[in-house]
Scaffold this active site. Structure first.
Site, PDB file in Angstrom:
ATOM      1  N   SER A 170       0.621  -1.243   0.031  1.00 29.21           N
ATOM      2  CA  SER A 170      -0.151   0.002  -0.049  1.00 29.21           C
ATOM      3  C   SER A 170       0.778   1.302   0.181  1.00 29.21           C
ATOM      4  O   SER A 170       1.893   1.231   0.566  1.00 29.21           O
ATOM      5  CB  SER A 170      -0.912  -0.027   1.133  1.00 29.21           C
ATOM      6  OG  SER A 170      -1.614  -0.969   1.429  1.00 29.21           O
TER       7      SER A 170
HETATM    8  N1  SAH Z   1      -0.785  -4.510   4.089  1.00 29.43           N
HETATM    9  C1  SAH Z   1      -0.059  -5.077   2.853  1.00 29.43           C
HETATM   10  C2  SAH Z   1      -1.215  -5.170   1.555  1.00 29.43           C
HETATM   11  C3  SAH Z   1      -1.071  -6.336   0.779  1.00 29.43           C
HETATM   12  S1  SAH Z   1      -2.254  -6.378  -0.572  1.00 29.43           S
HETATM   13  C4  SAH Z   1       1.198  -4.306   2.411  1.00 29.43           C
HETATM   14  O1  SAH Z   1       1.137  -3.243   2.680  1.00 29.43           O
HETATM   15  O2  SAH Z   1       1.813  -5.232   1.816  1.00 29.43           O
HETATM   16  C5  SAH Z   1      -3.266  -6.999   0.253  1.00 29.43           C
HETATM   17  C6  SAH Z   1      -3.280  -8.436   0.683  1.00 29.43           C
HETATM   18  O3  SAH Z   1      -4.158  -9.188   1.185  1.00 29.43           O
HETATM   19  C7  SAH Z   1      -2.337  -9.442  -0.241  1.00 29.43           C
HETATM   20  O4  SAH Z   1      -1.315  -9.865   0.214  1.00 29.43           O
HETATM   21  C8  SAH Z   1      -3.690 -10.457  -0.502  1.00 29.43           C
HETATM   22  O5  SAH Z   1      -2.886 -11.896  -0.700  1.00 29.43           O
HETATM   23  C9  SAH Z   1      -4.300 -10.372   0.784  1.00 29.43           C
HETATM   24  N2  SAH Z   1      -5.600 -11.011   0.863  1.00 29.43           N
HETATM   25  C10 SAH Z   1      -6.481 -10.993  -0.115  1.00 29.43           C
HETATM   26  N3  SAH Z   1      -7.749 -11.666   0.319  1.00 29.43           N
HETATM   27  C11 SAH Z   1      -7.367 -12.068   1.671  1.00 29.43           C
HETATM   28  C12 SAH Z   1      -8.083 -13.107   2.732  1.00 29.43           C
HETATM   29  N4  SAH Z   1      -9.063 -13.426   2.397  1.00 29.43           N
HETATM   30  N5  SAH Z   1      -7.218 -13.376   3.628  1.00 29.43           N
HETATM   31  C13 SAH Z   1      -6.302 -13.153   3.960  1.00 29.43           C
HETATM   32  N6  SAH Z   1      -5.346 -12.214   3.222  1.00 29.43           N
HETATM   33  C14 SAH Z   1      -5.958 -11.780   2.011  1.00 29.43           C
END
Ligand code: SAH
Length: 219
Positions: A69
């Protein structure tokens, strides 16, 4: 290791300071959050090829089609989570690169973080361990269901967007608990803050955002 942690050139302390100045210009005022952002080596959370762009105010690709993000959104979500007072037990859904986890770690008592893509979780865990952040438990699974064994939480932060706020997450929030979550379809997504009261939930809408979707199951 010291060099790698502190960063050189575009990944240096000075570059991070400029990032923080931008966050202040964008209206962020919480000094504790700004300090943590100033001291956290964001470049370690991305692939080498993109490390030189780590402090731009933009979301960047990590592996498996996911994104780290944008710094403003990380700071903003953290601010919305902490504005109603300190948090003891925080559930994070979507560990991803682990950067948001690293920002939360010094600001709350304990984090329970859930990720559905195993290799991403492993990489994040290694980096966070290397940074000596120890108040974190990791779960590999579908975070739409929360983490029932560890519930309830007085804070929940979701970093992938469902169409609607998942009911299990609401149920795992304490009375007085705060959840920050993006929701809605592409092009119509907003950040929401839900505060659970005695009788029901209060929901406020904030910034327009563009998160990857919250998907079901695990891979
Ligand atoms: N906070 C993270 C955001 C990553 S993008 C950062 O700053 O790096 C969002 C993440 O949510 C991804 O890694 C994706 O695999 C995860 N995600 C999506 N759906 C999910 C779910 N149902 N349960 C757990 N993780 C999930």
């Amino acid at each position: 290791m010291t060099d790698n942690l502190q960063g050189i050139g575009m990944t240096s302390q000075r570059t991070r300071e400029r990032m923080v100045q931008r966050l202040v210009a964008q209206g962020l005022r919480n000094q504790k959050i700004l300090d943590v952002m100033r001291n956290t080596p964001r470049h370690l959370f991305m692939d080498d090829a993109l490390a030189s762009r780590a402090y731009e105010d933009t979301a960047l690709p990590i592996s498996y089609g996911q994104t780290i993000s944008q710094p403003y959104i990380v700071a903003r979500m953290t601010e919305l989570l902490l504005e109603k007072g300190p948090r003891q037990r925080v559930l994070e859904v979507g560990t991803g690169s682990g950067y948001q986890t690293a920002i939360l770690s010094p600001l709350v008592d304990y984090i329970y973080t859930v990720e559905r893509i195993a290799p991403l979780q492993k990489k994040a865990k290694d980096i966070l361990w290397g940074l000596k952040l120890r108040n974190i438990s990791y779960h590999y699974g579908d975070g739409s269901w929360g983490w029932p064994e560890q519930a309830p939480f007085d804070g929940i932060l979701v970093t992938a967007a469902p169409m609607e706020i998942p009911e299990p997450l609401l149920q795992q929030l304490t009375v007085g608990g705060v959840m920050v979550i993006p929701a809605g379809r592409e092009g119509q997504q907003y950040l929401y803050r839900v505060v659970r009261g005695e009788g029901g939930c209060e929901v406020e809408a904030f910034d327009a955002v563009s998160f990857v979707p919250l998907l079901s199951g695990r891979v």
